[in-house]
Design an enzyme around this catalytic site. Structure first.
Site, PDB file in Angstrom:
ATOM      1  N   CYS A   1     -33.475 -19.441  32.743  1.00  0.00           N
ATOM      2  CA  CYS A   1     -33.845 -18.704  33.946  1.00  0.00           C
ATOM      3  C   CYS A   1     -34.803 -17.567  33.619  1.00  0.00           C
ATOM      4  CB  CYS A   1     -32.628 -18.208  34.712  1.00  0.00           C
ATOM      5  SG  CYS A   1     -31.517 -17.084  33.875  1.00  0.00           S
ATOM      6  N   CYS A   2     -35.542 -17.158  34.661  1.00  0.00           N
ATOM      7  CA  CYS A   2     -36.512 -16.077  34.541  1.00  0.00           C
ATOM      8  C   CYS A   2     -37.613 -16.472  33.555  1.00  0.00           C
ATOM      9  CB  CYS A   2     -35.784 -14.793  34.134  1.00  0.00           C
ATOM     10  SG  CYS A   2     -36.751 -13.282  34.331  1.00  0.00           S
ATOM     11  N   ILE A   3     -37.817 -15.708  32.488  1.00  0.00           N
ATOM     12  CA  ILE A   3     -38.895 -15.969  31.534  1.00  0.00           C
ATOM     13  C   ILE A   3     -38.497 -16.984  30.460  1.00  0.00           C
ATOM     14  CG2 ILE A   3     -38.258 -14.064  29.995  1.00  0.00           C
ATOM     15  CD1 ILE A   3     -41.868 -15.174  30.906  1.00  0.00           C
TER      16      ILE A   3
ATOM     17  N   PRO B   1     -37.808 -20.128  30.384  1.00  0.00           N
ATOM     18  CA  PRO B   1     -38.453 -21.445  30.314  1.00  0.00           C
ATOM     19  C   PRO B   1     -39.667 -21.498  29.387  1.00  0.00           C
ATOM     20  CG  PRO B   1     -37.813 -21.011  32.568  1.00  0.00           C
ATOM     21  CD  PRO B   1     -37.563 -19.733  31.791  1.00  0.00           C
TER      22      PRO B   1
ATOM     23  N   THR C   1     -34.625 -21.962  36.719  1.00  0.00           N
ATOM     24  CA  THR C   1     -34.693 -21.232  37.987  1.00  0.00           C
ATOM     25  C   THR C   1     -35.398 -19.910  37.727  1.00  0.00           C
ATOM     26  OG1 THR C   1     -33.411 -20.531  39.915  1.00  0.00           O
ATOM     27  CG2 THR C   1     -32.442 -20.068  37.763  1.00  0.00           C
TER      28      THR C   1
END
Length: 224
Positions: free
Chosen positions: A135-137, A139, A197
């Protein structure tokens, strides 16, 4: 039998470690779904320490494992001891620590390197066909290691709601397929078993962040 999920942290704090609300949401939703969380962090120095009042670096030096233990309430393991054989999935919350302590994305962008232990963990779960939640950065770690994978960091057009949207362009330049999504949505890469996400990549109410992380957790457990 309860599913065992490794949660990989990067310190404690949005600007220099794991984003605390995201990490907490992951742990809450795993608990709600009856899964057993095992928290890990690398035993390494932080890139730097940020004063979260001033938003500026300080001369302090802190350790990623020690700081992550704050979120884990002391129940944490050195990432070097992680054994994928006894685990069903991996989840990595966001926060700038992912881009500063788990990788060099913060300073090098798409040309970054991922720390050896973090890359080893990601490759181990991938090779074992066990799902990875991001999630957030976070990925960006998958995009760097698994060319051609599919992830989301939200939108690809920068605006007040999506201040970090240029990240999507960098992911595309790495050969990754970026899927635009809303903060409450997830994207599932069924080939690579990646669930992502956007979380705090979006300027959204905290309950929307929490709900999106919950959907990510449930999809990871469904695939596990």
């Amino acid at each position: 039998m309860a599913k065992r999920v490794a949660v990989l942290l990067a310190g404690c704090g949005a600007f220099d470690g794991s984003e605390i609300h995201e990490a907490s949401a992951v742990l809450v939703h795993l608990s709600r779904e009856g899964a057993q969380a095992e928290v890990y962090a690398p035993n390494i120095p932080q890139m730097h320490v940020v004063d979260h009042v001033k938003g500026q670096p300080t001369p302090e030096q802190r350790n990623v494992l020690v700081e992550s233990a704050r979120i884990a309430r002391g129940s944490i393991k050195d990432l070097a001891t992680l054994d994928v054989q006894g685990l069903d999935a991996l989840i990595i919350p966001g926060g700038f620590g992912v881009a500063k302590n788990l990788s060099t994305w913060a300073t090098q962008g798409k040309n970054c390197s991922v720390s050896r232990e973090v890359e080893g963990a990601l490759r181990a779960f991938h090779a074992a066909h066990k799902p990875i939640g991001l999630c957030c950065i976070s990925p960006v770690l998958a995009a760097k290691i698994f060319p051609g994978c599919e992830v989301t960091v939200g939108h690809d057009t920068e605006c007040e709601q999506w201040p970090y949207a240029k990240t999507a362009e960098a992911l595309k330049e790495l050969g990754c397929r970026h899927i635009c999504s809303q903060v409450s949505e997830v994207h599932v890469d069924t080939r690579n078993l990646l669930v992502s996400t956007s979380a705090f990549m979006c300027n959204a109410p905290i309950h929307d962040i929490h709900d999106g992380v919950g959907r990510m957790v449930r999809e990871v457990l469904r695939l596990a």
